[in-house]
Design an enzyme around this catalytic site. Structure first.
Site, PDB file in Angstrom:
ATOM      1  N   ASP A   1       0.786  -1.120  -0.067  1.00 29.43           N
ATOM      2  CA  ASP A   1       0.002   0.067   0.160  1.00 29.43           C
ATOM      3  C   ASP A   1       1.003   1.377  -0.172  1.00 29.43           C
ATOM      4  OD1 ASP A   1      -3.084   1.082   0.429  1.00 29.43           O
ATOM      5  OD2 ASP A   1      -1.755   1.932   2.034  1.00 29.43           O
TER       6      ASP A   1
ATOM      7  N   HIS B   1      -7.073  -6.468  -1.241  1.00 28.98           N
ATOM      8  CA  HIS B   1      -6.094  -5.577  -0.892  1.00 28.98           C
ATOM      9  C   HIS B   1      -5.090  -5.947   0.259  1.00 28.98           C
ATOM     10  CE1 HIS B   1      -3.950  -1.646  -1.135  1.00 28.98           C
ATOM     11  NE2 HIS B   1      -4.223  -1.358  -0.084  1.00 28.98           N
TER      12      HIS B   1
END
Length: 319
Positions: free
Chosen positions: A103, A295
Site C-alpha cells: 500500500d 487488498h
C-alpha cells in the site's frame, strides 16, 4: 509468529519505533506497512523470513503507533518518509538491504530503490505499482476525473474532515477498512461528492478471517489516543511529492523487483494504466497476480505471498 523486539531510533528529526526479529547478523529486510495498518500487518511473514536467516525490520511509519506524528501536513512528503528509513539504515550501519512495501509502503519502497541504488539490492512491492513520475501531480488528475462524484483521496485532502469521521470510533473505522477496503466498496462505490467515506457501506458484523481478535487489538492500539491525522497526511502531499521528486523524473528502478497484486484488489482497477507501463520503468520486474485475494494481500494469502517472496530473495538477496 517469532518474538520481536521493539527499538526506538532517533532519526530525521523524529522518533521512529521499529520492531525487529531474526539473527543479529542476518541480512536486513525492511517491511513497510501501508494505510491504515501497522507493523503487525507483517506478522505472517516474520517467521518464514527469520527461518530463512534474515533479520526483519518493521517500522511503525511516521504518523503511526509509537513513532512521532508531526502535526504539519508537509512533514509527510514522500522523500521525508524515505529519509526516515534511510536515517535508520545509516544509524544501524546497514549497507545492503532488501525493501518490501505494501500500500503506501510500496511508493516508499520504490523510491528508496531509486534513491539508494547501491544499498537497496532488491525491492518488493505489494498492491501499488510504479511507472515513473507522472506528468502532473496525481491529485490534479483525480480532481478532474471526480468533479461531481465522491473520491476517497479528495475526501482526505482537507485536514479535520476525514479525521472527524475516522477518529470517532477507531475500531469501527478499522473494521470498515478491512472489509470494504478488500473488495473495493470504500474506494470504488459511486456516490455524490458530498458523501462521507462510510456512506452506503454496510457495517461488518465480524472481523475478516485473516484477522484474529488479538491482531485486531494491535491495529486498534496503533491509532488509539492519536487518531488518523498523521496517517491521513500522507495523502495530502501529492503536489509536494511531485515537486520534490523532479530530479528522479527520468530514473528507473534498476534493481531486481517483485510485484504482487490480488486479483480482487481495487487498486488493480485504479492503477490499470500504471500496471501496463510499469515494465518500462522497472526493467528487471517479476510480477504475479494472487488469486482470490483483495487488498490486504500479505494477510489474506500469506502462504502464497511468502512463497513468492522467499523464492525471489533466494535469487536476488540470498543469505
Amino acid at each position: 509468529m517469532k518474538a520481536t523486539q521493539q527499538r526506538t531510533l532517533a532519526v530525521n528529526g523524529i522518533t521512529l519505533s521499529v520492531h525487529v526479529a531474526g539473527p543479529e547478523h542476518g541480512r536486513p529486510i525492511w517491511l513497510l506497512h501501508g494505510f491504515p495498518e501497522c507493523w503487525y500487518s507483517w506478522r505472517a511473514q516474520i517467521a518464514p523470513l527469520v527461518a530463512a536467516g534474515y533479520q526483519v525490520w518493521m517500522p511503525e511509519m511516521r504518523g503511526y503507533g509509537a513513532s512521532s506524528a508531526p502535526q504539519a501536513v508537509e512533514a509527510y512528503d514522500l522523500l521525508t518518509l524515505c529519509a526516515d528509513i534511510q536515517g535508520a539504515m545509516d544509524l544501524l550501519g546497514q549497507r545492503q538491504v532488501c525493501v518490501v512495501g505494501h500500500d503506501w509502503g510500496a511508493p516508499v519502497a520504490w523510491h528508496l530503490a531509486l534513491l539508494e541504488p547501491e544499498r537497496v539490492q532488491a525491492v518488493v512491492a505489494l498492491s501499488v505499482p510504479y511507472a515513473g513520475r507522472p506528468k502532473q501531480p496525481a491529485i490534479e488528475l483525480i480532481r478532474a476525473h471526480f468533479k461531481d462524484r465522491f473520491n476517497y483521496i479528495l475526501y482526505f485532502q482537507n485536514p479535520g474532515v476525514a479525521e472527524a469521521e475516522l477518529d470517532a470510533d477507531v475500531a469501527h473505522t478499522l473494521r470498515m477498512f478491512m472489509q470494504g477496503g478488500a473488495n473495493g466498496d470504500l474506494i470504488l462505490k459511486d456516490k455524490p461528492a458530498s458523501a462521507t467515506l462510510f456512506d452506503g457501506i454496510n457495517q461488518p458484523d465480524r472481523l475478516p478471517p485473516w484477522c484474529s481478535a488479538e491482531a485486531f487489538e494491535v491495529y486498534v492500539q496503533t491509532f488509539a489516543g492519536r487518531g488518523f491525522h498523521g496517517a491521513l497526511n500522507w495523502y495530502r502531499n501529492f503536489e509536494r511529492n511531485w515537486q520534490r521528486t523532479e530530479p528522479l523524473a527520468e530514473a528507473c528502478v534498476e534493481q531486481p523487483a517483485l510485484f504482487l497484486l490480488g486479483d480482487l484488489d481495487p487498486v488493480g482497477v485504479l492503477e490499470a494504466h500504471t500496471l501496463l507501463r510499469m515494465p518500462k520503468r522497472v526493467p528487471r520486474l517479476e510480477q504475479h497476480i494472487v488469486k482470490a485475494c483483495g487488498h490486504w494481500i500479505q494477510s489474506e494469502q500469506p502462504d502464497i505471498v511468502n512463497g513468492h517472496l522467499l523464492r525471489f530473495l533466494a535469487s536476488h538477496f540470498p543469505v
